[in-house]
Design a protein around this motif. Sequence first.
Motif, short mmCIF file in Angstrom:
data_model
loop_
_atom_site.label_atom_id
_atom_site.label_comp_id
_atom_site.label_asym_id
_atom_site.label_seq_id
_atom_site.Cartn_x
_atom_site.Cartn_y
_atom_site.Cartn_z
N ASN A 33 -10.45 10.11 3.13
CA ASN A 33 -10.65 8.70 3.52
C ASN A 33 -11.57 8.61 4.73
OD1 ASN A 33 -7.47 8.74 2.48
ND2 ASN A 33 -8.69 7.05 1.70
N TRP A 34 -11.41 9.56 5.67
CA TRP A 34 -12.23 9.58 6.88
C TRP A 34 -12.61 11.00 7.23
CZ3 TRP A 34 -14.69 6.12 9.93
CH2 TRP A 34 -14.40 4.77 9.74
N ILE A 56 -0.22 9.37 7.09
CA ILE A 56 -1.53 9.85 7.51
C ILE A 56 -1.51 11.37 7.53
CG2 ILE A 56 -3.30 9.82 9.30
CD1 ILE A 56 -2.19 7.19 10.27
N ASP A 104 0.85 -1.19 0.00
CA ASP A 104 0.00 0.00 0.00
C ASP A 104 0.89 1.24 0.00
OD1 ASP A 104 -2.00 1.83 0.23
OD2 ASP A 104 -2.49 1.37 2.33
N SER A 111 -1.66 7.48 0.85
CA SER A 111 -1.69 8.25 2.09
C SER A 111 -3.13 8.34 2.57
CB SER A 111 -1.12 9.64 1.86
OG SER A 111 -1.22 10.42 3.03
N ILE A 112 -3.35 8.17 3.86
CA ILE A 112 -4.70 8.20 4.43
C ILE A 112 -5.01 9.63 4.86
CG2 ILE A 112 -6.20 7.30 6.24
CD1 ILE A 112 -4.46 4.82 6.29
N ARG A 113 -6.05 10.21 4.28
CA ARG A 113 -6.44 11.59 4.56
C ARG A 113 -7.62 11.59 5.54
NH1 ARG A 113 -7.87 14.65 -0.56
NH2 ARG A 113 -7.71 16.41 0.90
N PHE A 118 -8.55 1.74 10.56
CA PHE A 118 -7.85 0.79 9.70
C PHE A 118 -8.60 -0.52 9.58
CE2 PHE A 118 -4.37 3.42 11.58
CZ PHE A 118 -4.09 4.13 10.44
N ARG A 139 2.43 5.05 9.43
CA ARG A 139 1.71 5.16 8.16
C ARG A 139 1.72 6.61 7.67
NH1 ARG A 139 -1.56 1.29 6.05
NH2 ARG A 139 -1.91 -0.59 7.28
#
Length: 516
Positions: free
Chosen positions: A326-327, A310, A275, A278-280, A443, A308
């Motif tokens: 993403n969230w 983030i 993966d 990037s988690i936004r 996650f 990670r």
Amino acid sequence: MLQFLNPIWLLAIGAVIIPLAIHLWSVKKGKTLKIGSIQLFGESSKQHSRSLRFQDLWLLLLRCLLLIILALLLAVPLIIEKAPAEKVKGWILLDKSHLQESYHAFKPGIDSLVKLGFQTHYFNPGFREFSLADTAKMEAGDRRDSISSLSYWSLAKALDDQLPVDARAYIFTGNHLNRFKGSRPLLRSNITWNTYSPADSVFNKITGAYLSQRDSLRLILAQSRPNGIFYSLENTSSEKINPAYELIGADQAGIRYNPSGSLKQYMDTSVVKIDTASIRIALYTDKHPADMAYVKAALEAVQSFSQRRISITTYRDPAKLSNGLNWLFWLSDEPINKNIKAKAANIFSYQAGKTVTPGNSTILASDLAHYSLLNAALFKRKLGNKPKSEGSVLWEDESGSPVLLQAPNGQSSELKFFSRFDPEWNELVWSPRFPEVLMELVFKQYEISAGGEMTDRRALAVPQIKPAVNKEPKSSFRGPGLKKSMLDRHLWVLLMVLFALERWVSYKQKSIAGND
């Protein structure tokens, strides 16, 4: 003893009334006598007589028998009788897929039982008898062909039905959890269960891989052992990778355990995608800045631990929320409109409603696997009007009312929270495991798994495996101590003979009537 598998069909014997009625009411035509003249006959009084009598008695009997035999065939008759008693003290049962390993693990005990007169059987469907000499002849291919996913407890239940009434059974199997499914059976037979830990009691798997903030490769490793599944994190570099691993593809988008390693039989060598995204994450509130501070601190702790990529951004104006999130943590009592929902793939939102004090209550995880993550005191909650049917319950209070609901939101999901991240509402934000709770939620798509049955090496103890004992005496009409004889073949032969005989008799009578 004569028994029927489908006795309801015996009612079809009543169909014999059909040929009876036909024969009973049939009227036989009189013969015509030709004479030259009736002048010399005097007039006589008219007399009428009528009698009910059977015609063609043998034909009637054959047709009734045909209907009776057909009804018996549909009822499936069989004769059950006690078979001659076998001088067998009991059975020894071994799983065919682990035959050699099971035998060598209990060799002294199994040899002693054989000398006492016990028979050896496969602990597989059918429980076929075999000789211990087969253990040395069995090839690896035979073992693979005999691998079954059938639960050992299901086999034990079937064994209870087939084992001779007074015989004992000694079962020798591995203790892997994945072979014991369903509920423990209640058995009447005298069964002793012996288990061992197979040689392949440790299994390793890469359950996840992602690029960290420092552009190094971070692996999530799972190791399944008899006492549980354990996870660890390991950093490596794509330029100088650990020899235990192997990058896959021209763009090196996947990774797996090196299949040429000496311990490859204890590893899952399937490819795991790396993966690189990037988690936004966006946090919004209007009246609860302290709530947002707690959540941001917990997410930063998750970011530091997991390494990670983030991105965490806070907002006080909903119009400034960016797209492609993403969230989204909506820490406001105001409802979210559709335009804002479309900006995030996943949403965590406060729910509006009447504030109530549930008393001495606790936030509990509905999933027992995550029970230890919560167990936080609950002081206030929103009463709300969201039924459980609206989504799956993730958290609940001691009364069973939902505290966190997961509801579908198009192709994503929305987590609806009926409390707040505030110490006056609950003790969740003061818990040292609060970051772990958020990590579990955020996650969820990266949830760690042992990778299926073939990699699960957790074990059960003998007291957990041993079936419960039913003290009710075992029926003498069960098991291989009975001899069952099906009668359908004999009835079919009799049916064909009767049908041919009925046709012959009918033809003969028509011929005689034609000659007359």
